[in-house]
Enzyme design. Structure first.
Site, mmCIF file in Angstrom:
data_model
loop_
_atom_site.group_PDB
_atom_site.id
_atom_site.type_symbol
_atom_site.label_atom_id
_atom_site.label_comp_id
_atom_site.label_asym_id
_atom_site.label_seq_id
_atom_site.Cartn_x
_atom_site.Cartn_y
_atom_site.Cartn_z
ATOM 1 N N ASP A 1 0.812 -1.208 0.000
ATOM 2 C CA ASP A 1 0.000 0.000 0.000
ATOM 3 C C ASP A 1 0.850 1.263 0.000
ATOM 4 O OD1 ASP A 1 -2.122 1.736 0.182
ATOM 5 O OD2 ASP A 1 -2.556 1.324 2.289
ATOM 6 N N ASP B 1 -1.841 5.353 -6.326
ATOM 7 C CA ASP B 1 -2.222 4.497 -5.200
ATOM 8 C C ASP B 1 -2.345 3.035 -5.610
ATOM 9 O OD1 ASP B 1 -3.125 3.721 -2.686
ATOM 10 O OD2 ASP B 1 -5.217 4.166 -3.159
#
Ligand code: NAG
Ligand code: NAG
Ligand code: NAG
Ligand code: NAG
Ligand code: NAG
Ligand code: NAG
Ligand code: NAG
Ligand code: NAG
Length: 410
Positions: free
Chosen positions: A98, A282
């Site tokens: 992440d 992202d």
């Protein structure tokens, strides 16, 4: 001649034996792709709720990433996990990669609890991270964390004592947060900033460059292991041409993440979709998500209709024939997202609740208008067509085309 060679060889030997820090070559870490379809929400809703949480976590008023809680990936549709070994003897954990958060933690999966070993140090610091619809709380440990050929001592990791929320993908043990370390401030009782894996690997002299290379590839199959992180450099085999770098944006809230500025136009006549604005890159978002006004323009231009079941835009075969490329202007360079790259792989339609024969678009609605400092998320839908580099030390992000940029895969 021979003696010269001998001198050269002994010099090499001498150099190698001297107590200097020898930085490794870039270390590559394969990522496994997981396809998560049992969250009970549409793929579009999941991305939208993450976007909302990311925007809220770094408030524009703060002007920077301090005093905020990061937003771990929870139920994203496409997730990539890295196999991480922790402790000695090492225990294996599968952690979601992440860039939108920066704490690394384990213990989400009750059947694979963290067991302290000889290398575990209880820091006694308490960690609490709230996100969307849940939270995780636990203790911070220092331990030896191994990723591929990297072995990082004294890495601070969270060990969940309880985790509430939708870690619905089987076999996921937690998060490998590789975003900016600022995001870790105030996640623990001590309030200290916690160095990420990348920060510690760099501090230990294990990396050649203070950066992470990120590679994903398009896939038409749900179990394809086709992602890769490179710590300490870039993997030249994963991109072609040169890398275009842009500074991390100074506009909040995007500035708290791997935030960049870009503009987006549609088609050969360059119809503006999104004016030059800030947003983020992202790995925890499935789609290419754009502000609601940009999304309305895109829907208009493509003639797509919103499909209730999937939450995605849907087009007819005739509209697909007429679909044109999206052009991303990043750092003065144009990155073309082809029409093939704008559609969801048809072989995976049923996995998102769609009809096998329909054509769904991966351009999705942020749910809030542009001008709020986080106007797009270049998620997996973008990253599977372009190589990305998060250059931590220089606070910049790089992009390059790949052999898949123009590939007809969907
Ligand atoms: C963030 O802003 C606050 C208040 O303006 C300041 O005290 C703090 O040092 C800043 N933190 C960073 C990491 O820039
Ligand atoms: C770690 O330290 C905390 C605080 O002293 C303590 O409550 C906890 O029991 C310790 N954990 C273990 C596994 O020893
Ligand atoms: C844990 O590791 C950090 C470095 O990552 C170090 O600063 C800290 O002192 C360590 N804590 C303990 C209790 O060893
Ligand atoms: C971890 O950091 C602490 C504090 O700096 C240090 O005392 C300890 O020796 C370190 N442990 C390892 C395994 O490097
Ligand atoms: C999915 O992709 C992997 C790797 O390319 C391949 O081994 C596997 O057979 C594929 N599965 C299906 C159902 O196509
Ligand atoms: C969509 O197209 C219609 C007709 O061309 C136009 O009136 C409307 O303003 C457009 N809306 C957007 C958001 O571009
Ligand atoms: C989509 O969902 C809304 C609300 O659930 C419903 O009112 C509408 O009729 C649905 N549209 C289609 C085309 O199914
Ligand atoms: C990148 O690779 C693809 C496929 O290998 C090739 O078609 C393309 O021309 C290459 N682009 C550049 C800029 O080298």
């Amino acid at each position: 001649m021979l003696s010269q060679l001998f001198v050269a060889l002994s010099l090499v030997a001498f150099t190698a034996a001297s107590p200097v820090v020898i930085r490794n070559s870039p270390v590559t870490l394969p990522l496994a792709r997981r396809f998560n379809t049992n969250s009970g929400h549409t793929i579009a809703e999941i991305d939208q709720s993450r976007a909302k949480a990311l925007k809220a976590a770094v408030s524009p008023a703060a002007g920077n990433g301090s005093g905020v809680n990061p937003v771990p990936v929870t139920s994203s549709t496409v997730i990539y996990t890295a196999e991480v070994l922790i402790g000695s003897p090492p225990q294996t954990f599968n952690l979601i990669v992440d860039t939108g958060s920066s704490n690394t933690w384990v213990g989400a999966n009750p059947s694979n609890p963290y067991v302290p070993t000889a290398s575990s140090v209880n820091t006694t610091d308490i960690i609490l991270i709230e996100y969307g619809s849940g939270l995780f709380a636990g203790l911070e440990y220092n331990d030896t964390v191994a990723l591929g050929d990297l072995s990082i001592t004294n890495q601070t990791i969270g060990v969940a004592q309880f985790a509430l929320g939708s870690f619905s993908s089987e076999g996921v043990d937690g998060i490998l947060g590789i975003g900016p370390a600022d995001l870790t401030q105030s996640t623990t009782a001590s309030g200290d900033e916690i160095p990420t894996i990348t920060d510690n690997a760099w501090a230990l002299g294990l990396l050649e460059e203070y950066e992470v290379g990120i590679s994903f590839e398009p896939s038409t199959n749900s179990s394809d292991a086709n992602g890769q992180l490179t710590f300490g450099g870039v993997d030249n085999s994963k991109f072609n041409g040169s890398i275009t770098y842009v500074p991390i944006t100074s506009t909040a809230p995007a500035s708290g993440y791997v935030g960049i500025e870009q503009s987006v136009t549609y088609g050969s006549s360059n119809v503006p979709i999104l004016e030059f604005t800030s947003g983020i890159v992202d790995t925890g978002t499935t789609m290419l998500v754009i502000a609601s006004d940009a999304f309305a323009t895109y829907q208009n231009l493509t003639g797509a209709v919103l499909d209730n079941t999937t939450g995605l835009l849907k087009i007819t075969p005739a509209q697909y024939d007429n679909l044109e490329s999206l052009f991303f202007n990043i750092g003065g360079e144009t990155f073309e997202l082809t029409k093939n790259a704008q559609i969801w792989p048809r072989s995976l339609n049923s996995a998102i609740g769609g009809d096998a024969d329909s054509i769904y678009l991966i351009v999705s609605n942020l749910g809030t208008p542009s001008g709020e400092g986080l106007d797009f998320i270049n998620g997996y839908g973008f990253l599977q067509r372009f190589y990305a580099v998060y250059d931590t030390v220089n606070s910049r992000v790089g992009f390059a085309t790949t052999p898949f940029t123009f590939a007809e895969t969907n």
